[in-house]
Write an enzyme that holds these catalytic residues in place. Structure first.
Site, PDB file in Angstrom:
ATOM      1  N   CYS A  55      11.777  -5.644   5.805  1.00  0.00           N
ATOM      2  CA  CYS A  55      11.017  -6.771   5.927  1.00  0.00           C
ATOM      3  C   CYS A  55      11.459  -8.000   6.420  1.00  0.00           C
ATOM      4  O   CYS A  55      11.133  -8.505   7.007  1.00  0.00           O
ATOM      5  CB  CYS A  55      10.120  -6.962   4.451  1.00  0.00           C
ATOM      6  SG  CYS A  55       8.737  -5.647   4.200  1.00  0.00           S
ATOM      7  N   TYR A 112       6.226   9.299   0.200  1.00  0.00           N
ATOM      8  CA  TYR A 112       7.410   8.289   0.321  1.00  0.00           C
ATOM      9  C   TYR A 112       8.297   8.425   1.467  1.00  0.00           C
ATOM     10  O   TYR A 112       8.487   9.632   1.671  1.00  0.00           O
ATOM     11  CB  TYR A 112       8.173   8.277  -1.215  1.00  0.00           C
ATOM     12  CG  TYR A 112       7.657   7.244  -1.943  1.00  0.00           C
ATOM     13  CD1 TYR A 112       7.309   6.044  -1.997  1.00  0.00           C
ATOM     14  CD2 TYR A 112       7.409   7.899  -3.397  1.00  0.00           C
ATOM     15  CE1 TYR A 112       6.872   5.292  -3.021  1.00  0.00           C
ATOM     16  CE2 TYR A 112       7.031   7.301  -4.377  1.00  0.00           C
ATOM     17  CZ  TYR A 112       6.588   5.807  -4.322  1.00  0.00           C
ATOM     18  OH  TYR A 112       6.152   4.922  -5.326  1.00  0.00           O
ATOM     19  N   GLU A 144       4.669  -7.785   2.799  1.00  0.00           N
ATOM     20  CA  GLU A 144       4.985  -8.527   3.996  1.00  0.00           C
ATOM     21  C   GLU A 144       4.528  -8.048   5.284  1.00  0.00           C
ATOM     22  O   GLU A 144       4.094  -8.495   5.935  1.00  0.00           O
ATOM     23  CB  GLU A 144       6.625  -8.842   3.893  1.00  0.00           C
ATOM     24  CG  GLU A 144       7.300  -9.531   2.687  1.00  0.00           C
ATOM     25  CD  GLU A 144       7.517  -8.256   1.653  1.00  0.00           C
ATOM     26  OE1 GLU A 144       8.660  -8.817   1.018  1.00  0.00           O
ATOM     27  OE2 GLU A 144       6.880  -7.324   1.366  1.00  0.00           O
ATOM     28  N   VAL A 170       0.967  -1.046   0.089  1.00  0.00           N
ATOM     29  CA  VAL A 170       0.014  -0.054   0.015  1.00  0.00           C
ATOM     30  C   VAL A 170       1.013   1.130   0.134  1.00  0.00           C
ATOM     31  O   VAL A 170       1.577   1.805   0.910  1.00  0.00           O
ATOM     32  CB  VAL A 170      -0.928   0.104   1.094  1.00  0.00           C
ATOM     33  CG1 VAL A 170      -1.882   1.069   1.384  1.00  0.00           C
ATOM     34  CG2 VAL A 170      -1.711  -1.242   1.240  1.00  0.00           C
ATOM     35  N   GLU A 171       1.135   1.936  -1.045  1.00  0.00           N
ATOM     36  CA  GLU A 171       1.954   3.130  -1.259  1.00  0.00           C
ATOM     37  C   GLU A 171       1.223   4.237  -1.049  1.00  0.00           C
ATOM     38  O   GLU A 171      -0.195   4.302  -0.205  1.00  0.00           O
ATOM     39  CB  GLU A 171       2.286   3.251  -2.702  1.00  0.00           C
ATOM     40  CG  GLU A 171       3.017   1.880  -3.262  1.00  0.00           C
ATOM     41  CD  GLU A 171       3.372   2.364  -4.675  1.00  0.00           C
ATOM     42  OE1 GLU A 171       4.355   1.462  -5.106  1.00  0.00           O
ATOM     43  OE2 GLU A 171       3.060   3.114  -5.476  1.00  0.00           O
ATOM     44  N   ASN A 172       2.071   5.315  -0.566  1.00  0.00           N
ATOM     45  CA  ASN A 172       1.450   6.658  -0.263  1.00  0.00           C
ATOM     46  C   ASN A 172       2.310   7.692  -0.626  1.00  0.00           C
ATOM     47  O   ASN A 172       3.469   7.489  -1.326  1.00  0.00           O
ATOM     48  CB  ASN A 172       2.026   6.467   1.344  1.00  0.00           C
ATOM     49  CG  ASN A 172       1.211   7.818   2.172  1.00  0.00           C
ATOM     50  OD1 ASN A 172       1.665   8.901   1.891  1.00  0.00           O
ATOM     51  ND2 ASN A 172       0.199   7.433   2.868  1.00  0.00           N
TER      52      ASN A 172
END
Length: 146
Positions: free
Chosen positions: A93, A52, A59, A47-49
């Site tokens: 991650c 950044y 993960e 889920v990008e925003n």
């Protein structure tokens, strides 16, 4: 290493999650599936925003889903991404996985066509720092200079 049926179930869960990824900036959708200690599968997607790097990796979502469902240990994780290069977990991650898995946990890397490669967490994150390091050192944590 999970058996073929479990790997297929993890792949299917990661594939479904990847379809829901929110990746308008990179265009790189990723799905992940965690197999916990009880055999349950938990999926997540990236889920990008716009701010950044405030987004979340697939993960991270899968691990969060595991914890929210009561799971406490990662037996295996499958990461699914497109492209010619392997879509292995990023450094952050790898550390998140380490929090819930030991060095022998399977890290399965897949592309849209299926499983591409498998590693152990120890291969991807050798000589890692994890919860066991803190448990061992708690008795000496209050000693000055230690």
């Amino acid at each position: 290493m999970p058996n073929d049926a479990r790997i297929e179930a993890m792949f299917d869960a990661a594939k479904r999650a990847r379809r829901r990824a929110y990746a308008p900036y990179s265009g790189f959708a990723v799905g992940a599936a965690v197999l916990d200690e009880a055999g349950a599968i938990h999926a997540g997607c990236n889920v990008e925003n716009a701010a950044y790097p405030a987004g979340a990796c697939a993960e991270t979502g899968a691990i969060s889903a595991m914890v929210a469902s009561g799971g406490t240990r990662i037996a295996a994780i499958l990461v699914l991404g497109a492209g010619d290069a392997l879509c292995t977990p990023c450094g952050a991650c790898r550390q998140r996985i380490r929090e819930f898995a030991d060095e022998n946990a399977a890290v399965l890397i897949a592309g849209p066509e299926g499983l591409r490669r498998s590693f152990t967490l120890g291969e991807l994150l050798p000589e890692s720092f994890g919860p066991d390091n803190l448990d061992r050192d708690r008795s000496s944590a209050s000693e000055p200079g230690v």
